[in-house]
Design an enzyme around this catalytic site. Structure first.
Site, PDB file in Angstrom:
ATOM      1  N   ARG A  77       0.848  -1.169   0.000  1.00 44.38           N
ATOM      2  CA  ARG A  77       0.000   0.000   0.000  1.00 44.38           C
ATOM      3  C   ARG A  77       0.892   1.229   0.000  1.00 44.38           C
ATOM      4  NH1 ARG A  77      -3.982   2.765   1.010  1.00 44.38           N
ATOM      5  NH2 ARG A  77      -4.452   4.067   2.769  1.00 44.38           N
ATOM      6  N   HIS A  95      12.493  -4.338  -0.177  1.00 41.00           N
ATOM      7  CA  HIS A  95      11.972  -4.356  -1.546  1.00 41.00           C
ATOM      8  C   HIS A  95      12.727  -5.404  -2.357  1.00 41.00           C
ATOM      9  CE1 HIS A  95       9.998  -2.790  -5.094  1.00 41.00           C
ATOM     10  NE2 HIS A  95      11.171  -2.863  -5.708  1.00 41.00           N
TER      11      HIS A  95
END
Length: 178
Positions: A77, A95
């Site tokens: 999100r 990531h």
């Protein structure tokens, strides 16, 4: 997240987990955290009129827990600029790419499509711009002949589990500054 929980249980680790939250009530991490005795919560985005309202509710929950550092893991999100600025230097993310390469989604498929020979993961500070915050730590994984997004993801996950606790340790111990 499991790697962070395990690291935080070590006696000399400089951080502790006060709770785990998600924007999806069915997130597997909530069940894992609960099974390990951690407090959990979920906030459904659909219950809020906009992103600002969601982030305000999230901040209220984090403030109630007296959170010092937020570690995002699988939190798919985009957070508002106000939220990221409020938590600047205390909000980190893992990531699945060697940032600045492959920001956003589908990183493994994109790396394979580009013919990348090396791929990996990055722990970075979260800023208002998507996957653009300063890098804390990276790990590289070779792209092997015959790799698929799934096989590549499996090898990268091993490195994510290694570097995320290391990065949190640096931040929590005061060794790393934003």
């Amino acid at each position: 997240m499991t790697a962070l929980i395990d690291a935080c249980r070590l006696p000399d680790y400089p951080a502790e987990i006060v709770g785990v939250g998600s924007n999806r009530a069915t997130a597997p991490g909530l069940e894992i955290a609960s099974a390990r005795g951690l407090e959990t919560f979920s906030l459904a985005q659909s219950q809020f009129v906009d992103r600002d309202a969601f982030d305000a509710a999230l901040t209220q929950k984090l403030d109630a827990w007296n959170v010092d550092i937020i570690c995002l893991a699988g939190f798919m999100r985009i957070l508002t600029p106000d939220f990221t600025v409020r938590w600047a230097g205390r909000l980190i993310n893992i990531h699945p790419s060697l940032l600045p390469l492959y920001r956003g989604l589908d990183t493994h498929a994109r790396a394979l499509a580009d013919g990348a020979r090396v791929h990996g993961c990055t722990v970075h500070f979260v800023t208002p711009d998507l996957d653009e915050g300063p890098t804390i730590m990276q790990a590289q994984v070779p792209v092997l002949p015959g790799d698929t997004p799934d096989t590549l993801a499996t090898r990268i996950l091993v490195e994510e589990h290694r570097i995320y606790p290391e990065a949190l340790c640096l931040l929590a111990s005061g060794t790393l500054k934003y």
